[in-house]
Design a protein around this motif. Structure first.
Motif, PDB file in Angstrom:
ATOM      1  N   GLY A 143       0.827  -1.212   0.000  1.00 37.48           N
ATOM      2  CA  GLY A 143       0.000   0.000   0.000  1.00 37.48           C
ATOM      3  C   GLY A 143       0.854   1.252   0.000  1.00 37.48           C
ATOM      4  N   LYS A 144       0.186   2.403  -0.019  1.00 33.52           N
ATOM      5  CA  LYS A 144       0.912   3.664  -0.022  1.00 33.52           C
ATOM      6  C   LYS A 144       0.117   4.701   0.752  1.00 33.52           C
ATOM      7  CE  LYS A 144      -1.263   4.950  -4.310  1.00 33.52           C
ATOM      8  NZ  LYS A 144      -1.200   5.557  -5.604  1.00 33.52           N
ATOM      9  N   LYS A 145       0.855   5.704   1.207  1.00 32.46           N
ATOM     10  CA  LYS A 145       0.187   6.727   1.998  1.00 32.46           C
ATOM     11  C   LYS A 145       1.056   7.973   2.040  1.00 32.46           C
ATOM     12  CE  LYS A 145      -3.209   7.952   4.584  1.00 32.46           C
ATOM     13  NZ  LYS A 145      -4.632   7.752   4.242  1.00 32.46           N
ATOM     14  N   ASN A 146       0.424   9.130   2.006  1.00 30.35           N
ATOM     15  CA  ASN A 146       1.162  10.374   2.150  1.00 30.35           C
ATOM     16  C   ASN A 146       1.454  10.606   3.626  1.00 30.35           C
ATOM     17  OD1 ASN A 146       1.772  13.318   2.041  1.00 30.35           O
ATOM     18  ND2 ASN A 146       1.263  12.934  -0.114  1.00 30.35           N
ATOM     19  N   ALA A 147       2.682  10.956   3.931  1.00 31.21           N
ATOM     20  CA  ALA A 147       3.029  11.120   5.347  1.00 31.21           C
ATOM     21  C   ALA A 147       3.948  12.316   5.554  1.00 31.21           C
ATOM     22  CB  ALA A 147       3.706   9.857   5.872  1.00 31.21           C
ATOM     23  N   ARG A 148       4.016  12.727   6.774  1.00 30.93           N
ATOM     24  CA  ARG A 148       4.945  13.776   7.185  1.00 30.93           C
ATOM     25  C   ARG A 148       6.241  13.065   7.537  1.00 30.93           C
ATOM     26  NH1 ARG A 148       4.351  18.987   9.231  1.00 30.93           N
ATOM     27  NH2 ARG A 148       5.357  19.436  11.225  1.00 30.93           N
ATOM     28  N   ILE A 149       7.334  13.524   6.947  1.00 35.53           N
ATOM     29  CA  ILE A 149       8.608  12.854   7.181  1.00 35.53           C
ATOM     30  C   ILE A 149       9.477  13.761   8.036  1.00 35.53           C
ATOM     31  CG2 ILE A 149      10.679  11.905   6.098  1.00 35.53           C
ATOM     32  CD1 ILE A 149       8.809  11.523   3.568  1.00 35.53           C
ATOM     33  N   ILE A 150       9.953  13.221   9.123  1.00 38.09           N
ATOM     34  CA  ILE A 150      10.778  14.002  10.034  1.00 38.09           C
ATOM     35  C   ILE A 150      12.199  13.476   9.970  1.00 38.09           C
ATOM     36  CG2 ILE A 150      11.171  14.607  12.451  1.00 38.09           C
ATOM     37  CD1 ILE A 150       7.997  14.090  12.615  1.00 38.09           C
ATOM     38  N   ALA A 151      13.089  14.359   9.570  1.00 35.73           N
ATOM     39  CA  ALA A 151      14.488  13.976   9.509  1.00 35.73           C
ATOM     40  C   ALA A 151      15.169  14.477  10.768  1.00 35.73           C
ATOM     41  CB  ALA A 151      15.143  14.586   8.268  1.00 35.73           C
ATOM     42  N   THR A 152      15.832  13.560  11.468  1.00 32.37           N
ATOM     43  CA  THR A 152      16.438  13.941  12.746  1.00 32.37           C
ATOM     44  C   THR A 152      17.617  13.025  13.036  1.00 32.37           C
ATOM     45  OG1 THR A 152      15.965  14.280  15.085  1.00 32.37           O
ATOM     46  CG2 THR A 152      14.694  12.572  13.998  1.00 32.37           C
ATOM     47  N   THR A 153      18.021  12.966  14.334  1.00 30.85           N
ATOM     48  CA  THR A 153      19.122  12.053  14.674  1.00 30.85           C
ATOM     49  C   THR A 153      18.662  11.115  15.784  1.00 30.85           C
ATOM     50  OG1 THR A 153      19.992  13.549  16.343  1.00 30.85           O
ATOM     51  CG2 THR A 153      20.883  13.775  14.120  1.00 30.85           C
ATOM     52  N   ALA A 154      19.566  10.231  16.182  1.00 30.38           N
ATOM     53  CA  ALA A 154      19.220   9.209  17.181  1.00 30.38           C
ATOM     54  C   ALA A 154      18.750   9.821  18.497  1.00 30.38           C
ATOM     55  CB  ALA A 154      20.419   8.301  17.424  1.00 30.38           C
ATOM     56  N   ASP A 155      19.266  11.023  18.830  1.00 33.28           N
ATOM     57  CA  ASP A 155      18.879  11.670  20.090  1.00 33.28           C
ATOM     58  C   ASP A 155      17.371  11.872  20.209  1.00 33.28           C
ATOM     59  OD1 ASP A 155      21.424  11.788  20.960  1.00 33.28           O
ATOM     60  OD2 ASP A 155      21.482  13.975  21.269  1.00 33.28           O
ATOM     61  N   TYR A 156      16.728  11.985  19.067  1.00 31.05           N
ATOM     62  CA  TYR A 156      15.290  12.255  19.050  1.00 31.05           C
ATOM     63  C   TYR A 156      14.513  11.212  19.860  1.00 31.05           C
ATOM     64  CZ  TYR A 156      10.674  13.400  17.151  1.00 31.05           C
ATOM     65  OH  TYR A 156       9.377  13.756  17.011  1.00 31.05           O
ATOM     66  N   GLU A 157      14.982   9.968  19.801  1.00 27.37           N
ATOM     67  CA  GLU A 157      14.304   8.885  20.516  1.00 27.37           C
ATOM     68  C   GLU A 157      14.215   9.190  22.016  1.00 27.37           C
ATOM     69  OE1 GLU A 157      16.176   5.056  20.140  1.00 27.37           O
ATOM     70  OE2 GLU A 157      14.650   4.071  21.385  1.00 27.37           O
ATOM     71  N   GLN A 158      15.340   9.675  22.580  1.00 30.72           N
ATOM     72  CA  GLN A 158      15.344   9.985  24.016  1.00 30.72           C
ATOM     73  C   GLN A 158      14.563  11.260  24.310  1.00 30.72           C
ATOM     74  OE1 GLN A 158      18.212   8.420  22.770  1.00 30.72           O
ATOM     75  NE2 GLN A 158      17.539   6.660  24.004  1.00 30.72           N
ATOM     76  N   ILE A 159      14.746  12.250  23.450  1.00 28.18           N
ATOM     77  CA  ILE A 159      14.113  13.541  23.714  1.00 28.18           C
ATOM     78  C   ILE A 159      12.596  13.399  23.766  1.00 28.18           C
ATOM     79  CG2 ILE A 159      13.744  15.874  22.803  1.00 28.18           C
ATOM     80  CD1 ILE A 159      16.561  15.583  21.481  1.00 28.18           C
ATOM     81  N   ARG A 160      12.052  12.671  22.805  1.00 29.87           N
ATOM     82  CA  ARG A 160      10.589  12.572  22.727  1.00 29.87           C
ATOM     83  C   ARG A 160      10.032  11.346  23.434  1.00 29.87           C
ATOM     84  NH1 ARG A 160       7.313  15.042  19.294  1.00 29.87           N
ATOM     85  NH2 ARG A 160       5.888  14.196  20.826  1.00 29.87           N
TER      86      ARG A 160
END
Ligand SMILES: Nc1ncnc2c1ncn2[C@@H]1O[C@H](COP(=O)(O)OP(=O)(O)OP(=O)(O)O)[C@@H](O)[C@H]1O
Ligand SMILES: [Mg+2]
Lengths: 396, 237
Positions: free
Chosen positions: A111-128
Motif C-alpha cells: 500500500g501507499k500513503k502520504n506522510a509527514r517525514i521528520i528527519a532527525t538524529t538518534a537523540d530524538y528517541e530519548q528527547i521525545r
C-alpha cells in the motif's frame, strides 16, 4: 445534649418542613453545583492539557533562528557541528537533535500513503520518549553513515503494510531512494478535541541530506539534564549559537515549562473569575438561608417557648437552630456536589474531556457550605435563644 | 414545697401599668392537690407563670422546694423547670412535628438522659395515662383529650416536685375533662403535688383545697370537705 442529638433534632426540623428546607437550600445547591461543575471541567481540561504536554517529553526545549521579516540569511541555520559543540560545552543539554520536516508518499509492495517525514538524529528517541513497538529507532551509527533507514508510526505502518510485519521490508519514499524499515513506534494520540496528528515517518537527517552538510535546518529540539536547568540549557545553547554564527540576539527558544506556565496562568485566571461568581452566588444562598431561618424562628417561637418551659437552656436553643442551619447548608452542599459532578460529566461527555473532582475539592465544598450555615445561622439562632420563655409561649 | 411571700407582679404595657398580683402570700405543702379559682383577669395565670418559673415577679419572695428562686440565672431557672416542675397547659402545647413519644421525651432530652432510657421512660409515662397504643401518633392525629394526656405524660415523666396545670380541661368537653381529672387524682394518690387553675367549680372540687383570687389578691383559702373522687382505674389502667 451532645452533637449527635442536636443533629437528630435538626434533621427532625428539616423533615417537618420538607418543602421549605428544599427551597432554602436551593441557593446553596446551585452555588456549590456551579463551583463543582466548573472546577471539574476546568481541572479535567487542565489535567489533559498538562498530560498532553508531558507526553511530548519532559524537560524539552526548542531553539530556532529568530528571523525578522525579510532578513533570512543562511548562516544562521543549524549545522552538525553546532550540535556536537553545544553538547560538549553545556552539561545542561542532555540530548540535542535537529528537526527538518518534509512530506511525501511512502509506498510498500502492499500500500501507499502520504506522510509527514521528520528527519532527525538518534537523540530524538530519548528527547521525545519514543515508544518502540517493533524493531528499533535509528542509532548514532545510522546517523554517521547516512544509512537509508526509516521508522514508521503504527498507523502509517498499518496503512501501508496491513497485517504484515514492516520491519525488514523496503519502502519507496516519493522522490528519494528506497529505504529499509527498521522500526515501528507508538503514535501519540492527542486527546485534545480536534487535534489529530498526521501519519509520521522518521529518517536520519544524514539520509535526507545525503551526508553531513545540512541545509535549511531551522529547528533544534533538546532535552535538559533536569527540570530546573531547562532555562539554563536554552540560554547556553543560544549563546553558543550566537557566537558560532555571529548573530547576537537572533535565536529564540521555547520550552514545555513555559507552555505549562501559560496554561496554569490561564486556568488560574479562569478559576479566579469563577470563584468570584461562585462566591457571590453562595453569599446570596447564605442570605437566603438566614432569611428563612429568621422566618422559621418567628414561626416556631411557640415551639421555642415550649422547649424552654421543659428545661431547654439558652445554649440548647442556640445550638438547635445553628445546627439546623448547618445541616440545611450541608445537605445543600452535598446535593450541590453531586449535581455539579453530574453536570460536569454530561458537559465533559460532549466535550470529550475527563471530568475531575479531587476529593479535597468535594470536601472543601462541603466544609464551605457548613461554614455558610454557621455564619448565616448564628444570627437567627442567637435571636431564638434570647427569647423569654413566657413571651415565646404566649405567641400564637 | 411552695412558699410565696408578698408576691407582686406589675405589667408595664406602654400606656398604663397593670398590677396583676398585688401581694400574694401562700404556701403549698408536698403532696397537696390545690385548685386556684377566680374570675377572668384575676391573676391566676400570672401566678402560675411565676410559680412555674416562666416569668419573674416584680417583688416578693418565692421558695420552691426550699430554694429561693428570685435572682437566679436563666439557665439555672431552666434547670429547675426541667427537674422540679411539670407543665400542663390549656392549649396542650405539644410540638406539632413530633410524635407523642418524642414529645414526652423532650424534658429528658434536656435533662441529658440517654436515648434508650428516654424512650423507655416516655413509653412508661404514656402507658400510665392510657396512651400506650398511640406512641407514634402526632398531635394532629390525636383527639383533644388524648393530646392533653400526652401533655400530662410529658409533665410527669421527669418526676417533678410540682405539677402545674393552667386550665387543663378548658379546651375539653365535660366527659373528657372528667377523664383528665381522674388522671390528676390518680397522680395525687401516688403522692404528686398538683396546682391546678380552673374556672369550673365542678373541676375545682376534685382538689383538696381551693384558693380563690380576685383582682390580684388571694381572697379565700378553703379545704374541700368531700372531694369528688373519680374512679381512675378505667382510664388510668
Ligand atoms: N403580658 C401581659 N401584659 C400586660 N398585661 C397582662 C399580661 N398578662 C396578663 N396581663 C394582665 O394581668 C391581669 C391578670 O391576667 P391573668 O392572665 O393572670 O388572668 P387570669 O386570671 O389567668 O384570667 P383568665 O381566667 O381569663 O385566664 C389581667 O388584667 C391581664 O390583662
Ligand atoms: Mg388564665
Amino acid at each position: 445534649m451532645n452533637l449527635k442529638e442536636f443533629i437528630l433534632v435538626a434533621l427532625e426540623g428539616v423533615r417537618n418542613n420538607k418543602l421549605r428546607s428544599f427551597l432554602t437550600t436551593l441557593g446553596i445547591v446551585i452555588g456549590i453545583a456551579a463551583v463543582i461543575a466548573v472546577i471539574a471541567i476546568g481541572q479535567g481540561g487542565q489535567a489533559m492539557i498538562i498530560s498532553e504536554l508531558e507526553a511530548f517529553g519532559s524537560n524539552i526545549f526548542q531553539i530556532y533562528p529568530d528571523y525578522k521579516e525579510g532578513e533570512y540569511t543562511n548562516p544562521r541555520d543549524f549545522t552538525k557541528e553546532d550540535i556536537t559543540i553545544i553538547k560538549k560545552l553545556s552539561p545542561e543539554v542532555k540530548y540535542l537533535a535537529p528537526m527538518k520536516f518534509t512530506r511525501g508518499e511512502i509506498r510498500s509492495a502492499v500500500g501507499k500513503k502520504n506522510a509527514r517525514i521528520i528527519a532527525t538524529t538518534a537523540d530524538y528517541e530519548q528527547i521525545r520518549n519514543v515508544e518502540i513497538l517493533r524493531g528499533r529507532f535509528f542509532n548514532a551509527e545510522d546517523d554517521a553513515v547516512g544509512r537509508r533507514v526509516i521508522v514508521l508510526d503504527e498507523e502509517l505502518a498499518n496503512e501501508i503494510f496491513g497485517s504484515e510485519n514492516p520491519v525488514g521490508q523496503r519502502v519507496m519514499i516519493e522522490g528519494r531512494d528506497p529505504a529499509l524499515v527498521i522500526g515501528v513506534i507508538k503514535k501519540r494520540e492527542s486527546q485534545l478535541p480536534g487535534m489529530q496528528p498526521d501519519r509520521r515517518a522518521y529518517i536520519p537527517i544524514s539520509f535526507l541530506e545525503g551526508g553531513n552538510q545540512w541545509q535549511y535546518v531551522h529547528v533544534l529540539i533538546g532535552s535538559a539534564a533536569g527540570k530546573d536547568v531547562v532555562y539554563k540549557a536554552m540560554e547556553r545553547t543560544k549563546l553558543i549559537l550566537e557566537r558560532r554564527h555571529n548573530a547576537p540576539g537572533h535565536y529564540a527558544s521555547y520550552s514545555m515549562e513555559q507552555e505549562m506556565e501559560a496554561v496554569n496562568k490561564v486556568t488560574g485566571i479562569m478559576r479566579l473569575i469563577i470563584s468570584c461568581i461562585a462566591g457571590i452566588s453562595l453569599l446570596v444562598g447564605g442570605i437566603g438561608v438566614m432569611n428563612i431561618m429568621l422566618v422559621s424562628v418567628t414561626e416556631r417561637t411557640r415551639e421555642i417557648g415550649i422547649r424552654m418551659a421543659l428545661g431547654a437552656k439558652r445554649k440548647d436553643i442556640l445550638m438547635q437552630f445553628l445546627i439546623e442551619a448547618v445541616v440545611l447548608c450541608s445537605i445543600g452542599g452535598i446535593t450541590g456536589i453531586l449535581l455539579g459532578y453530574g453536570g460536569a460529566m454530561i458537559v465533559s461527555h460532549f466535550l470529550k474531556l475527563p471530568p475531575l473532582v479531587s476529593w479535597w475539592t468535594a470536601l472543601g465544598a462541603f466544609l464551605f457550605s457548613a461554614v455558610i450555615g454557621v455564619f448565616f445561622g448564628i444570627y437567627p439562632a442567637n435571636k431564638a435563644s434570647k427569647l423569654d420563655p413566657i413571651v415565646a409561649l404566649r405567641r400564637e | 414545697m411552695i412558699e410565696v411571700n408578698n408576691l407582686r407582679k406589675v405589667y408595664n404595657t406602654g400606656a398604663a401599668a397593670v398590677e396583676a398580683l398585688k401581694g400574694i402570700t401562700l404556701s403549698i405543702k408536698q403532696g397537696e392537690f390545690v385548685a386556684i379559682m377566680g374570675p377572668s383577669g384575676s391573676g391566676k395565670s400570672t401566678l402560675m407563670n411565676v410559680l412555674g418559673l416562666l416569668d419573674t415577679p416584680t417583688a416578693g419572695s418565692y421558695r420552691l422546694d426550699n430554694e429561693e428562686v428570685s435572682g437566679l440565672s436563666k439557665d439555672r431557672l431552666a434547670v429547675l423547670r426541667n427537674k422540679k416542675l411539670g407543665f400542663v397547659f390549656q392549649a396542650f402545647n405539644l410540638i406539632p412535628g413530633l410524635t407523642a413519644v418524642k414529645n414526652v421525651e423532650l424534658p429528658m432530652l434536656y435533662a441529658g438522659l440517654k436515648p434508650d432510657e428516654r424512650r423507655r421512660k416516655a413509653v412508661a409515662a404514656l402507658e400510665r395515662v392510657g396512651l400506650g397504643e398511640r406512641l407514634n401518633h402526632r398531635p394532629n392525629e390525636l383527639s383533644g383529650g388524648q393530646n392533653q394526656r400526652v401533655a400530662i405524660a410529658r409533665a410527669i415523666v421527669n418526676n417533678p416536685a410540682v405539677i402545674m396545670a393552667d386550665e387543663p380541661t378548658g379546651a375539653l368537653d365535660t366527659r373528657t375533662g372528667e377523664e383528665i381529672m381522674a388522671i390528676f387524682q390518680q397522680l395525687h394518690r401516688e403522692g404528686a403535688t398538683i396546682v391546678l387553675v380552673t374556672h369550673e367549680p365542678e373541676i375545682a372540687r376534685h382538689a383538696q383545697r381551693i384558693l380563690r383570687f380576685k383582682d390580684g389578691l388571694l381572697i379565700s383559702d378553703e379545704t374541700v370537705e368531700n372531694p369528688i373522687s373519680v374512679a381512675g382505674k378505667e382510664v388510668v389502667g
